[in-house]
Scaffold this motif. Structure first.
Motif, PDB file in Angstrom:
ATOM      1  N   UNK A   7      36.999  43.348  70.592  1.00  0.00           N
ATOM      2  CA  UNK A   7      38.574  42.872  69.943  1.00  0.00           C
ATOM      3  C   UNK A   7      38.109  42.497  68.607  1.00  0.00           C
ATOM      4  N   UNK A   8      36.400  41.443  68.675  1.00  0.00           N
ATOM      5  CA  UNK A   8      36.782  41.079  67.217  1.00  0.00           C
ATOM      6  C   UNK A   8      37.043  42.115  66.106  1.00  0.00           C
ATOM      7  N   UNK A   9      36.042  42.959  66.333  1.00  0.00           N
ATOM      8  CA  UNK A   9      36.043  44.403  65.336  1.00  0.00           C
ATOM      9  C   UNK A   9      37.307  45.535  64.833  1.00  0.00           C
ATOM     10  N   UNK A  10      38.237  45.731  66.578  1.00  0.00           N
ATOM     11  CA  UNK A  10      39.111  46.078  66.263  1.00  0.00           C
ATOM     12  C   UNK A  10      40.103  44.614  65.077  1.00  0.00           C
ATOM     13  N   UNK A  11      40.294  43.691  66.025  1.00  0.00           N
ATOM     14  CA  UNK A  11      41.395  43.087  64.591  1.00  0.00           C
ATOM     15  C   UNK A  11      41.138  42.465  63.519  1.00  0.00           C
ATOM     16  N   UNK A  12      39.735  42.856  62.558  1.00  0.00           N
ATOM     17  CA  UNK A  12      39.160  42.432  61.319  1.00  0.00           C
ATOM     18  C   UNK A  12      39.439  43.905  60.872  1.00  0.00           C
ATOM     19  N   UNK A  13      39.376  45.183  61.558  1.00  0.00           N
ATOM     20  CA  UNK A  13      39.855  46.829  60.675  1.00  0.00           C
ATOM     21  C   UNK A  13      41.067  46.451  60.538  1.00  0.00           C
ATOM     22  N   UNK A  14      41.817  45.892  61.342  1.00  0.00           N
ATOM     23  CA  UNK A  14      43.564  46.219  60.963  1.00  0.00           C
ATOM     24  C   UNK A  14      43.706  45.284  60.578  1.00  0.00           C
ATOM     25  N   UNK A  15      42.891  44.359  59.870  1.00  0.00           N
ATOM     26  CA  UNK A  15      43.354  42.869  59.345  1.00  0.00           C
ATOM     27  C   UNK A  15      42.697  43.380  57.367  1.00  0.00           C
ATOM     28  N   UNK A  16      41.395  44.451  57.698  1.00  0.00           N
ATOM     29  CA  UNK A  16      41.141  44.225  55.745  1.00  0.00           C
ATOM     30  C   UNK A  16      42.027  45.020  55.063  1.00  0.00           C
ATOM     31  N   UNK A  17      42.617  45.903  54.671  1.00  0.00           N
ATOM     32  CA  UNK A  17      43.198  46.947  54.491  1.00  0.00           C
ATOM     33  C   UNK A  17      45.035  46.630  54.564  1.00  0.00           C
ATOM     34  N   UNK A  18      45.174  45.749  55.456  1.00  0.00           N
ATOM     35  CA  UNK A  18      46.534  45.535  55.232  1.00  0.00           C
ATOM     36  C   UNK A  18      46.473  44.049  54.348  1.00  0.00           C
ATOM     37  N   UNK A  19      45.599  43.768  54.154  1.00  0.00           N
ATOM     38  CA  UNK A  19      45.685  42.121  53.015  1.00  0.00           C
ATOM     39  C   UNK A  19      46.076  42.647  51.881  1.00  0.00           C
ATOM     40  N   UNK A  20      45.602  44.197  51.603  1.00  0.00           N
ATOM     41  CA  UNK A  20      45.439  45.176  49.860  1.00  0.00           C
ATOM     42  C   UNK A  20      47.182  45.763  50.364  1.00  0.00           C
ATOM     43  N   UNK A  21      47.308  46.035  51.632  1.00  0.00           N
ATOM     44  CA  UNK A  21      49.009  46.789  51.395  1.00  0.00           C
ATOM     45  C   UNK A  21      49.999  46.238  50.606  1.00  0.00           C
ATOM     46  N   UNK A  22      50.125  45.038  51.059  1.00  0.00           N
ATOM     47  CA  UNK A  22      51.509  44.142  50.525  1.00  0.00           C
ATOM     48  C   UNK A  22      51.013  44.171  48.837  1.00  0.00           C
ATOM     49  N   UNK A  23      49.445  43.735  48.282  1.00  0.00           N
ATOM     50  CA  UNK A  23      49.634  43.460  46.853  1.00  0.00           C
ATOM     51  C   UNK A  23      50.013  44.693  46.424  1.00  0.00           C
ATOM     52  N   UNK A  24      50.328  46.246  46.786  1.00  0.00           N
ATOM     53  CA  UNK A  24      49.853  47.366  45.684  1.00  0.00           C
ATOM     54  C   UNK A  24      50.862  47.229  44.734  1.00  0.00           C
ATOM     55  N   UNK A  25      52.582  46.913  44.688  1.00  0.00           N
ATOM     56  CA  UNK A  25      53.047  47.380  43.500  1.00  0.00           C
ATOM     57  C   UNK A  25      52.769  46.196  42.661  1.00  0.00           C
ATOM     58  N   UNK A  26      51.627  45.165  42.825  1.00  0.00           N
ATOM     59  CA  UNK A  26      50.972  44.077  42.218  1.00  0.00           C
ATOM     60  C   UNK A  26      50.083  45.080  40.800  1.00  0.00           C
ATOM     61  N   UNK A  27      49.102  45.591  41.645  1.00  0.00           N
ATOM     62  CA  UNK A  27      48.100  46.523  41.179  1.00  0.00           C
ATOM     63  C   UNK A  27      48.661  47.319  40.152  1.00  0.00           C
ATOM     64  N   UNK A  28      49.971  48.445  40.591  1.00  0.00           N
ATOM     65  CA  UNK A  28      50.624  49.296  39.871  1.00  0.00           C
ATOM     66  C   UNK A  28      50.636  48.570  38.531  1.00  0.00           C
ATOM     67  N   UNK A  29      51.720  47.853  39.150  1.00  0.00           N
ATOM     68  CA  UNK A  29      52.722  47.084  37.268  1.00  0.00           C
ATOM     69  C   UNK A  29      51.054  46.552  36.653  1.00  0.00           C
ATOM     70  N   UNK A  30      50.036  46.384  37.317  1.00  0.00           N
ATOM     71  CA  UNK A  30      48.678  45.591  36.088  1.00  0.00           C
ATOM     72  C   UNK A  30      48.348  46.958  35.165  1.00  0.00           C
TER      73      UNK A  30
END
Length: 403
Positions: A21-44
């Motif tokens: 369960x901890x592995x699944x939680x971690x897998x779901x969380x890692x990429x989700x930390x990046x997605x909301x910051x895509x606009x910042x990366x695009x602008x940079x």
């Protein structure tokens, strides 16, 4: 010599369940930390929309490129070890994407992240199915529900980091470190032995013995059907993430805030379905639950598209999420049990080709939408439900006695 557990899960099995369960939680969380910051990366990086789209597509492309190698790594390292290695490298890929100083390095980082995410996906499901066999009842849907919780957690972490002005590199460095530690701790509580050991299924023929039989045309046909079931589940999920808001706002004229609830309704109902899915599978069997899910998808979205209203469409997407909740776990479970395949092979094939479904779905719906309208493009959802009803017969309808 490892002991064979008696009836019911042993303490080590319960610890292993928590670890998965901890592995699944971690897998779901890692990429989700990046997605909301895509606009910042695009602008940079000063990327235009087309270039940005190419960069973002590198993540699923990396998963497709590396996906077929996941089974080999599972056999070579062991499922838990492969999941943890994949988790750490996924985190490093996400961190590198956040720090990338150029378009080319961003693409390479996302390719690495996507490739390792595919390895983690296969490996954590393989170990989760090992634990499920020890329990003697369905628990795999609960793991996928925890993945959804992880995705919400990761997105919330990113939103919080943005709100307090935490620099991108610091934020992603923290998330990578935290979830790498979680994965390493979880590794300590994995099941002992190798994947396919007879102890994984006490009182039954070992997976290793079963998989030593010759590959038959029937097995190939079953794999093909399982792939189509998994792809159908992927089509339903992608319809919600890619098209729900656009259809509600563009075709039905819903305000932007209300249009966003289409996707929320789908993933929320899917989470509920996965939380209830294990009990339903144990009581009625995978075939019955999957076939019922296909009916719910076909009727729910079929009626929503036949009589297009904003409330009805939101309910239709919720029905699609509920109906699709157990499909991918069921296809993975069945593929992992097939005779004639080496450990991890069936699971790898289904996971890999399912990702092709995620990649192919948006252009398919988009082409139909451009030609005759998005309402008709979304007919792929009830069509997927009908296909599931037709193919669900390949799923075993065995049920487990409560323990």
């Amino acid at each position: 010599m490892p002991s064979i557990p008696g009836p019911g899960p042993q303490p080590a099995d319960r610890r292993a369940r928590a670890a998965v369960a901890a592995m699944f939680l971690t897998n779901g969380a890692l990429f989700a930390n990046l997605v909301p910051r895509y606009p910042e990366i695009k602008a940079a990086l000063d990327l235009d929309n087309a270039t940005y789209g190419v960069a973002v597509a590198a993540f699923p492309a990396g998963a497709i490129i590396a996906g077929l190698g996941a089974g080999f790594l599972v056999r070579k390292l062991g499922s838990a070890q492969a999941a943890v290695v994949g988790t750490i490298l996924t985190g490093l890929g996400v961190l590198a994407a956040g720090l990338a100083p150029s378009f080319g390095l961003l693409v390479l980082a996302l390719l690495l992240g996507g490739a390792m995410d595919a390895v983690t996906d296969v490996a954590q499901n393989a170990h989760g199915l090992r634990v499920q066999r020890r329990y003697g009842r369905s628990i795999i849907n609960g793991f996928h529900a925890v993945w959804s919780v992880g995705a919400v957690l990761g997105g919330s972490m990113a939103a919080g980091a943005i709100a307090i002005g935490l620099p991108l590199g610091v934020h992603l460095g923290i998330s990578t470190a935290v979830f790498a530690i979680v994965a390493l701790v979880a590794l300590r509580f994995r099941l002992p032995g190798r994947d396919g050991d007879i102890e994984d299924a006490p009182g039954t023929t070992s997976a290793a013995e079963v998989r030593g039989t010759a590959l038959s045309p029937r097995t190939v046909a079953i794999v093909a059907a399982l792939v189509l079931i998994a792809i159908s589940g992927a089509l339903v999920e992608d319809a919600g993430s890619s098209w729900a808001a656009l259809y509600l706002s563009g075709s039905l004229g819903a305000p932007a805030a209300l249009a966003a609830t289409g996707f929320v309704a789908l993933v929320g109902a899917q989470f509920v379905g996965r939380m209830l899915g294990d009990r339903m599978v144990d009581r009625f069997g995978q075939r019955t639950v999957a076939r019922g899910g296909g009916v719910i998808i076909a009727l729910g979205m079929g009626l929503a598209l036949a009589v297009p209203t904003v409330p009805g469409t939101i309910i239709g997407f919720a029905a699609a999420g509920l109906g699709s909740a157990t499909l991918v776990p069921a296809a993975m479970h069945e593929a992992d049990e097939l005779p004639g395949l080496r450990a991890g092979t069936g699971l790898t094939i289904v996971s890999w080709l399912m990702r092709l479904g995620f990649l192919a779905s948006p252009p398919l719906v988009g082409m139909v939408a451009d030609a005759v309208g998005l309402r008709y493009g979304l007919l792929v959802v009830p069509a997927a439900g009908l296909l599931i009803v037709l193919l669900a017969g390949v799923l075993q309808n065995r049920t487990a006695s409560p323990r």
